[in-house]
Design a protein around this motif. Structure first.
Motif, short mmCIF file in Angstrom:
data_model
loop_
_atom_site.label_atom_id
_atom_site.label_comp_id
_atom_site.label_asym_id
_atom_site.label_seq_id
_atom_site.Cartn_x
_atom_site.Cartn_y
_atom_site.Cartn_z
N GLY A 476 58.92 19.86 29.72
CA GLY A 476 59.16 21.60 30.55
C GLY A 476 58.34 22.27 29.79
N GLY A 477 58.44 23.51 30.41
CA GLY A 477 57.76 24.26 30.13
C GLY A 477 55.77 24.74 30.30
N LYS A 478 55.31 22.99 30.24
CA LYS A 478 53.89 23.05 30.12
C LYS A 478 53.09 23.39 31.39
N PRO A 479 52.72 24.66 31.79
CA PRO A 479 52.60 25.24 33.25
C PRO A 479 51.15 24.35 34.05
N ALA A 480 51.17 23.86 35.07
CA ALA A 480 50.52 23.07 36.20
C ALA A 480 49.19 23.31 36.36
N ARG A 481 49.56 25.13 36.89
CA ARG A 481 48.59 25.58 36.97
C ARG A 481 47.77 26.87 36.25
N ILE A 482 46.69 26.86 36.70
CA ILE A 482 46.26 28.40 35.96
C ILE A 482 46.58 29.35 36.56
N PRO A 483 45.84 30.56 36.37
CA PRO A 483 45.82 32.21 37.01
C PRO A 483 44.92 32.10 38.28
N VAL A 484 45.49 32.34 39.55
CA VAL A 484 44.42 32.34 40.19
C VAL A 484 44.68 34.21 40.93
N VAL A 485 43.34 34.46 41.18
CA VAL A 485 42.91 36.10 41.69
C VAL A 485 41.90 35.60 43.03
N ALA A 486 42.88 36.27 44.27
CA ALA A 486 41.60 35.79 45.19
C ALA A 486 41.41 37.00 45.67
N ILE A 487 39.94 36.92 46.42
CA ILE A 487 39.70 38.51 46.90
C ILE A 487 38.91 38.02 48.11
N THR A 488 39.37 39.52 49.11
CA THR A 488 39.14 39.83 50.63
C THR A 488 38.25 41.03 51.37
N GLY A 489 38.05 40.61 51.75
CA GLY A 489 37.86 42.26 52.76
C GLY A 489 36.62 42.51 53.42
N THR A 490 36.16 43.18 53.88
CA THR A 490 34.81 43.50 54.39
C THR A 490 33.57 43.17 53.65
N ASN A 491 33.46 44.52 52.85
CA ASN A 491 32.67 45.07 51.16
C ASN A 491 33.58 44.93 50.16
#
Length: 882
Positions: A476-491
């Motif tokens: 309980g309370g222990k995370p399984a995920r890490i923070p993820v920042v996903a970046i897209t676009g043309t440029n």
């Protein structure tokens, strides 16, 4: 009919908002475009006869009736292929119910979309469905059972076993991501530093010494005996002579088993004479060199399952058996028993089919029976010596009957053995009384016990034994995920990715990130290349040292296989401009926006999608998203930003020269934008946009303002921090800029910067990518003519299907459309072109190089700079850098 392309989606994708595991088949139905199902005589009758179970199939939105009605009314063969691909997988035991068929934009070409459970089964179903449809059209015989059998073989070979599947199911319930690491049962749960691995029911926390001990039955028994655990007496032997010696000391009945066997293999019980013992000895020897002979304990077979040192389930096991009916032979009784739909091969069903083996034959011989013998009505015949599920045994849950002393004993055994998960085999007359040597004993401890008997007992209460496994791995309370920042676009994707990762590093994280120039773990390049697809993302997310992921997500990977993750905490969409149109069925900017929107849609509901408020297509994505929205704009008085913030939203803008964050009515000034090195004194508008988006990501990630400022001020545009992104090298007589600009949007932003550059001459070494549209290539020339007083055209090594002469002609057309008087030189090799320009440049010139191999170009210019710094350097003659 021909398959033109076949892609497997393993994550969020362009083709479905909710289904991650789907196959996209681009199918050319050829002449059948003119022959829908209602124009082929007898087609409807034949498909109904072959697939009566498809009566329940419904069609997609816009059609009221069932699939067979649609067949009668007339539908195209791609649609039929879709439904058959789904049905044959379902008939083979894999529930697959999602499908769509859409035109691919050309006559007779369709995208056939259908779900799968197992990739290879889905791929087989795609090709088999075409064969089946062609046989239905031509009214020729077809062996459907062969396809179903092959799909079942794939399922048996590649599906998770029941233990692994139960743990995976429990992870799904908790929204814990998982990834299969091999073709077997090795699974990784969680991400980065929070990951945990299992192999079947063995975890990464399971002590190796415990596994070794459990693998040696003699050592196990000695260890338990010293702890006063009731175990049967016995000895280890390796030859017949030793067997005879032991039998003289030990009274019958006895048990003979291999010292390191499992799943009941090689075990013979209740041996009552020497002849039986010798036969049993040779059976055990096929499993291991050393064999254990021990006292036979009268009683029932029980399996105690201990997880995290707590008893969670107990099953009473019965060996494979048949009951006589006074008519059928033993062989026939076995066949009848195996027709039970709950029995299957291996672990595919809750019970396993009974197979006749040497052990069965010995039991029959001992009783004076053969497979042809007929048992009297009601007589029970045990067909195996052990009650293992894998040999056809059955189980009954008796967890609630166990005496507290026996619970204590089982949990103590787990600690003695150093096993966080173990299966303890007990033989006893009863388990509702304390087990002693007089009434029972522990006969075996298993380090990787099967869960099937507890998950799906033939009788009694099913136990969700996977739940305590996941609770042990992720308490309980222990995370399984890490923070993820996903970046897209043309440029701007790569620079934004690098800047966010730099902020994370400044904030004390060990980030992993992916870009067009490689995969980086905690600042170290581990793989060079274009790494913007799902495989690269998975590399970062499976790295045990990473605690923050920043993932560049390009169009190609999204269309080819979907995203390499299920959800992100923050998504950033930089812009949508004309690039890659006409490829992979994406013809318009609106369609391209839908591709990029896949990343935004993957954002957790409580996460944030950071959108460019200056770009209409990006701004409009907010209407399709369920997550929080943050906006950025380089326009100080952008009405979209003002309206968003009036509603309590968050945004980043440039306000009176300051990089400013607005939350509702409150504003926070981070620093003057001209002081941020990446902004090039505030002149590079494209970089300013990247800075705004990255700053929002940092604040949403709860980085301190001090860390964000420090990161912005220390992120120097250079080959080290931003390779191939406006890298300026100052020579004695001129400046050289290397940039990856390769599309219209990139050249528009580049022009805004170059227009502010003061120089004696501006020379551009340009190229275009061969697989782009004609107008896209012309646009490169069009904007180059507005920036440069002289242009040199070079060519990539990979022309992507278009002749170099044609690329040159289109670029020249674009240049001439602006200014026919601009000198244009064609020098195909980039390094030759740069040497030519540098050796002929006027004092104070600005030279721009459009590169495709960033590392090679940077290395080459660095070597030229070293040569330029020599005292008597006048000409650049450096050999080519590979």
């Amino acid at each position: 009919m021909n398959i033109l392309d076949l892609n497997i989606m393993r994550g969020p994708n362009y083709w479905s908002n909710y289904r991650q595991h789907i196959i996209i088949m681009k199918l050319d139905i050829g002449k059948y475009e003119e022959l829908p199902t209602n124009k082929i005589e007898g087609f409807s009758e034949r498909i109904e006869k072959m697939f009566p179970s498809m009566f329940s199939h419904r069609c997609s939105e816009g059609h009221e009736g069932g699939f067979f009605e649609r067949i009668q009314e007339g539908t195209w063969m791609g649609h039929v292929v879709e439904h058959i691909a789904l049905e044959i997988q379902t008939l083979a035991g894999m529930e697959c119910g999602y499908g769509r068929t859409r035109s691919a934009g050309a006559t007779g070409i369709y995208h056939v979309i259908f779900s799968y459970e197992i990739e290879n089964a889905g791929l087989y179903a795609a090709e088999a469905a075409i064969r089946i449809v062609e046989s239905l059209i031509s009214n020729t015989p077809y062996d459907l059972e062969e396809d179903i059998s092959q799909l079942k073989r794939i399922h048996r070979r590649e599906a998770f076993g029941p233990s692994t599947q139960s743990i995976v199911n429990e992870a799904k319930k908790r929204n814990i991501p998982y990834k299969r690491l091999n073709k077997g049962s090795m699974i990784m749960f969680g991400q980065g530093i929070h990951q945990k691995k299992i192999r079947a029911s063995m975890t990464c926390q399971t002590a190796s010494i415990g596994v070794d001990l459990a693998g040696d039955k003699d050592e196990t028994k000695k260890l338990l005996k010293k702890a006063y655990i009731p175990v049967p007496s016995g000895e280890v032997i390796s030859d017949e002579e030793g067997l005879r010696d032991i039998l003289q000391e030990m009274s019958f009945p006895v048990v003979i088993k291999p010292i390191d066997g499992n799943h009941g293999r090689g075990i013979t019980t209740n041996i009552r004479d020497v002849e039986q013992a010798i036969s049993a000895f040779h059976i055990a020897k096929t499993i291991s060199e050393d064999v254990i002979v021990e006292r036979f304990i009268e009683g029932f077979d029980y399996r105690f399952l201990v997880i995290n040192y707590k008893l969670v389930a107990v099953a009473k096991r019965t060996p494979a058996m048949v009951m006589g009916d006074g008519i059928s032979s033993i062989s026939e009784l076995i066949e009848q028993t195996n027709t039970d739909p709950n029995r299957g091969d291996g672990h595919e069903k809750i019970m396993t089919k009974i197979k006749v083996d040497e052990v069965t034959e010995n039991i029959l011989a001992d009783k004076g029976l053969t497979l042809k013998s007929i048992l009297p009505m009601g007589q029970i015949l045990l067909l195996k010596d052990t009650a293992n599920m894998s040999t056809g045994g059955t189980s009954r849950d008796v967890t609630d009957l166990v005496h507290p002393d026996n619970v204590f004993m089982a949990e103590r055994i787990a600690r003695i053995m150093n096993l966080d998960i173990c299966g303890i085999d007990v033989v006893a007359k009863d388990i509702d009384v304390p087990i002693t040597n007089e009434i029972g004993g522990v006969v075996e401890v298993n380090a990787c016990p099967g869960f099937r008997m507890h998950l799906s007992p033939a009788k009694g209460l099913p136990r969700n034994v996977a739940e305590p496994v996941m609770s042990m791995l992720f308490p309980g309370g222990k995370p399984a995920r890490i923070p993820v920042v996903a970046i897209t676009g043309t440029n701007g994707k790569t620079t934004t990715t690098r800047l966010v990762a730099h902020m994370a590093k400044q904030a004390g994280f060990r980030p992993g990130f992916t870009t067009t120039d490689g995969i980086y773990i905690d600042g170290h390049l581990i793989h060079y290349g274009d790494c913007t697809g799902p495989v690269s993302a998975e590399t970062v997310l499976t790295d045990p040292t990473v605690d923050f992921a920043v993932l560049e997500c390009a169009r190609g990977g999204i269309l080819r296989a979907g995203l390499g993750f299920d959800n992100c905490n923050i998504s950033i969409v930089t812009n949508i401009t004309e690039d890659h149109l006409g490829l992979k069925g994406i013809e318009t900017l609106s369609e391209m926006a839908k591709v990029k929107e896949v990343v935004a849609r993957s954002t957790f509901d409580d996460g944030y999608s950071i959108l460019n408020a200056d770009d209409d297509l990006v701004y409009d994505m907010r209407e399709e998203l369920d997550c929080n929205i943050a906006l950025f704009s380089t326009e100080e008085n952008n009405e979209r930003i003002a309206r968003h913030c009036r509603r309590g939203g968050m945004a980043a803008t440039i306000e009176k020269g300051y990089l400013t964050i607005t939350r509702g009515e409150w504003q926070t000034r981070i620093c003057r934008i001209e002081n941020v090195p990446l902004s090039f004194g505030g002149k590079a508008s494209s970089m300013v946009k990247n800075i705004l988006a990255a700053t929002l990501a940092g604040l949403i990630s709860n980085f301190s303002l001090e860390d964000i400022r420090a990161a912005l001020l220390s992120f120097i545009p250079s080959p080290e921090f931003t390779p191939g992104r406006m890298n300026v090298f100052k020579f004695s007589n001129f400046d050289v800029m290397i940039d990856y600009a390769h599309n219209t949007g990139g050249f528009i932003e580049l022009k805004k910067y170059v227009d502010n550059v003061s120089s004696a001459a501006k020379i551009g070494i340009i190229t275009a990518v061969g697989d782009r549209r004609d107008e896209d290539i012309r646009n490169i020339g069009h904007y180059a003519a507005q920036m440069f007083s002289q242009v040199v055209i070079r060519h990539d090594k990979d022309l992507r299907g278009r002749p170099a002469e044609e690329i040159t002609a289109l670029l020249t057309e674009g240049i001439n459309g602006v200014n026919k008087n601009i000198p244009v030189t064609v020098i195909p090799d980039e390094q030759d072109a740069l040497l030519h320009v540098m050796n002929n440049a006027v004092n104070g010139a600005f030279i721009f190089v459009c590169t495709d191999n960033i590392k090679r170009s940077i290395d080459f210019v660095k070597e030229l700079k070293k040569e330029n710094e020599k005292p008597d350097s006048t000409m650049f003659t450096l050999s080519r850098v590979s």
